[in-house]
Design a protein around this motif. Structure first.
Motif, PDB file in Angstrom:
ATOM      1  N   UNK A 143      -9.839  -0.145  -9.893  1.00  0.00           N
ATOM      2  CA  UNK A 143      -8.867   0.846  -9.763  1.00  0.00           C
ATOM      3  C   UNK A 143      -9.731   1.699  -9.687  1.00  0.00           C
ATOM      4  N   UNK A 144     -11.374   1.919  -9.287  1.00  0.00           N
ATOM      5  CA  UNK A 144     -11.465   3.220  -8.679  1.00  0.00           C
ATOM      6  C   UNK A 144     -11.147   3.352  -7.492  1.00  0.00           C
ATOM      7  N   UNK A 145     -11.042   1.600  -6.819  1.00  0.00           N
ATOM      8  CA  UNK A 145     -10.528   1.765  -5.473  1.00  0.00           C
ATOM      9  C   UNK A 145      -9.151   2.152  -5.102  1.00  0.00           C
ATOM     10  N   UNK A 146      -8.260   1.546  -5.764  1.00  0.00           N
ATOM     11  CA  UNK A 146      -6.615   2.494  -5.727  1.00  0.00           C
ATOM     12  C   UNK A 146      -7.096   4.065  -6.087  1.00  0.00           C
ATOM     13  N   UNK A 147      -7.762   4.543  -6.750  1.00  0.00           N
ATOM     14  CA  UNK A 147      -8.171   6.368  -6.984  1.00  0.00           C
ATOM     15  C   UNK A 147      -8.616   6.661  -5.934  1.00  0.00           C
ATOM     16  N   UNK A 148      -9.354   6.259  -5.709  1.00  0.00           N
ATOM     17  CA  UNK A 148     -10.083   7.029  -3.949  1.00  0.00           C
ATOM     18  C   UNK A 148      -9.126   6.604  -2.399  1.00  0.00           C
ATOM     19  N   UNK A 149      -8.855   5.865  -2.827  1.00  0.00           N
ATOM     20  CA  UNK A 149      -7.408   4.799  -1.631  1.00  0.00           C
ATOM     21  C   UNK A 149      -6.925   6.075  -1.687  1.00  0.00           C
ATOM     22  N   UNK A 150      -5.897   6.946  -3.563  1.00  0.00           N
ATOM     23  CA  UNK A 150      -5.363   7.997  -3.020  1.00  0.00           C
ATOM     24  C   UNK A 150      -5.446   8.889  -2.575  1.00  0.00           C
ATOM     25  N   UNK A 151      -6.902   9.100  -2.433  1.00  0.00           N
ATOM     26  CA  UNK A 151      -7.288  10.244  -2.411  1.00  0.00           C
ATOM     27  C   UNK A 151      -7.523  11.110  -4.031  1.00  0.00           C
ATOM     28  N   UNK A 152      -7.516  10.533  -4.989  1.00  0.00           N
ATOM     29  CA  UNK A 152      -7.398  11.784  -6.636  1.00  0.00           C
ATOM     30  C   UNK A 152      -8.625  11.277  -7.015  1.00  0.00           C
ATOM     31  N   UNK A 153      -8.994  12.628  -7.927  1.00  0.00           N
ATOM     32  CA  UNK A 153     -10.218  12.882  -8.264  1.00  0.00           C
ATOM     33  C   UNK A 153      -9.880  11.954  -9.942  1.00  0.00           C
ATOM     34  N   UNK A 208      -1.021   4.513 -19.484  1.00  0.00           N
ATOM     35  CA  UNK A 208      -1.352   5.129 -18.875  1.00  0.00           C
ATOM     36  C   UNK A 208      -2.259   5.824 -17.678  1.00  0.00           C
ATOM     37  N   UNK A 209      -2.726   4.758 -17.057  1.00  0.00           N
ATOM     38  CA  UNK A 209      -3.735   4.947 -16.749  1.00  0.00           C
ATOM     39  C   UNK A 209      -3.293   4.701 -15.030  1.00  0.00           C
ATOM     40  N   UNK A 210      -2.277   3.773 -15.204  1.00  0.00           N
ATOM     41  CA  UNK A 210      -1.099   3.326 -13.881  1.00  0.00           C
ATOM     42  C   UNK A 210      -0.269   4.669 -13.637  1.00  0.00           C
ATOM     43  N   UNK A 211       0.342   5.514 -14.445  1.00  0.00           N
ATOM     44  CA  UNK A 211       0.719   7.032 -14.957  1.00  0.00           C
ATOM     45  C   UNK A 211      -0.290   7.959 -13.901  1.00  0.00           C
ATOM     46  N   UNK A 212      -1.463   8.246 -14.344  1.00  0.00           N
ATOM     47  CA  UNK A 212      -3.016   8.880 -13.956  1.00  0.00           C
ATOM     48  C   UNK A 212      -2.590   8.853 -12.459  1.00  0.00           C
ATOM     49  N   UNK A 213      -2.245   7.452 -12.236  1.00  0.00           N
ATOM     50  CA  UNK A 213      -2.951   6.649 -10.835  1.00  0.00           C
ATOM     51  C   UNK A 213      -2.070   7.118  -9.729  1.00  0.00           C
ATOM     52  N   UNK A 214      -0.193   6.832 -10.156  1.00  0.00           N
ATOM     53  CA  UNK A 214       0.782   6.668  -9.743  1.00  0.00           C
ATOM     54  C   UNK A 214       1.442   5.781  -9.516  1.00  0.00           C
ATOM     55  N   UNK A 215       0.361   4.479  -9.876  1.00  0.00           N
ATOM     56  CA  UNK A 215       1.300   3.292  -9.092  1.00  0.00           C
ATOM     57  C   UNK A 215       1.247   2.493 -10.762  1.00  0.00           C
ATOM     58  N   UNK A 216       2.050   1.387 -10.494  1.00  0.00           N
ATOM     59  CA  UNK A 216       2.770   0.288 -11.455  1.00  0.00           C
ATOM     60  C   UNK A 216       0.942  -0.428 -12.298  1.00  0.00           C
ATOM     61  N   UNK A 225      -5.672  -8.249  -8.197  1.00  0.00           N
ATOM     62  CA  UNK A 225      -7.060  -7.960  -8.128  1.00  0.00           C
ATOM     63  C   UNK A 225      -6.995  -9.077  -8.217  1.00  0.00           C
ATOM     64  N   UNK A 226      -8.298  -9.491  -7.535  1.00  0.00           N
ATOM     65  CA  UNK A 226      -8.933 -11.443  -7.173  1.00  0.00           C
ATOM     66  C   UNK A 226      -9.754 -11.200  -8.738  1.00  0.00           C
ATOM     67  N   UNK A 227      -9.606 -12.334  -8.643  1.00  0.00           N
ATOM     68  CA  UNK A 227     -10.532 -13.083  -9.835  1.00  0.00           C
ATOM     69  C   UNK A 227     -11.365 -14.219  -9.252  1.00  0.00           C
ATOM     70  N   UNK A 228     -12.270 -14.345  -8.869  1.00  0.00           N
ATOM     71  CA  UNK A 228     -13.345 -15.476  -8.892  1.00  0.00           C
ATOM     72  C   UNK A 228     -13.277 -16.747 -10.353  1.00  0.00           C
TER      73      UNK A 228
END
Length: 79
Positions: free
Chosen positions: A16-26, A59-67, A74-77
């Motif tokens: 989630x944090x990676x998506x947020x940062x790549x989107x340039x969102x705080x 709600x989190x997806x909406x906030x990040x503008x993703x589905x 994401x990968x699960x080892x």
């Protein structure tokens, strides 16, 4: 909560944090976009400290503008 669940929440939070940062969102912008999340909730999710409801995922997806699907991709080892 068992160790596997804790690890999954941690990995999800990192994703989630990676998506947020790549989107340039705080975190504040995610909260404003979703209108149902708090900054504390976003922070707890990103840090793997919160087990949350499915509606929070939406709600989190909406906030990040993703589905929601993007959030779950994401990968699960396997151990």
């Amino acid at each position: 909560m068992d160790a596997l669940q804790e690890e999954l929440l941690k990995k999800f939070g990192e994703h989630v944090k990676k998506i947020r940062l790549e989107s340039g969102l705080t975190q504040d912008e995610v909260v404003l976009n979703s209108s149902k999340l708090t900054k504390g909730t976003v922070s707890d999710i990103e840090n793997g400290k919160r087990n949350f409801a499915f509606t929070t995922l939406i709600d989190l997806a909406k906030g990040l503008n993703v589905s929601p699907k993007d959030l779950m991709n994401f990968a699960i080892e396997k151990s």
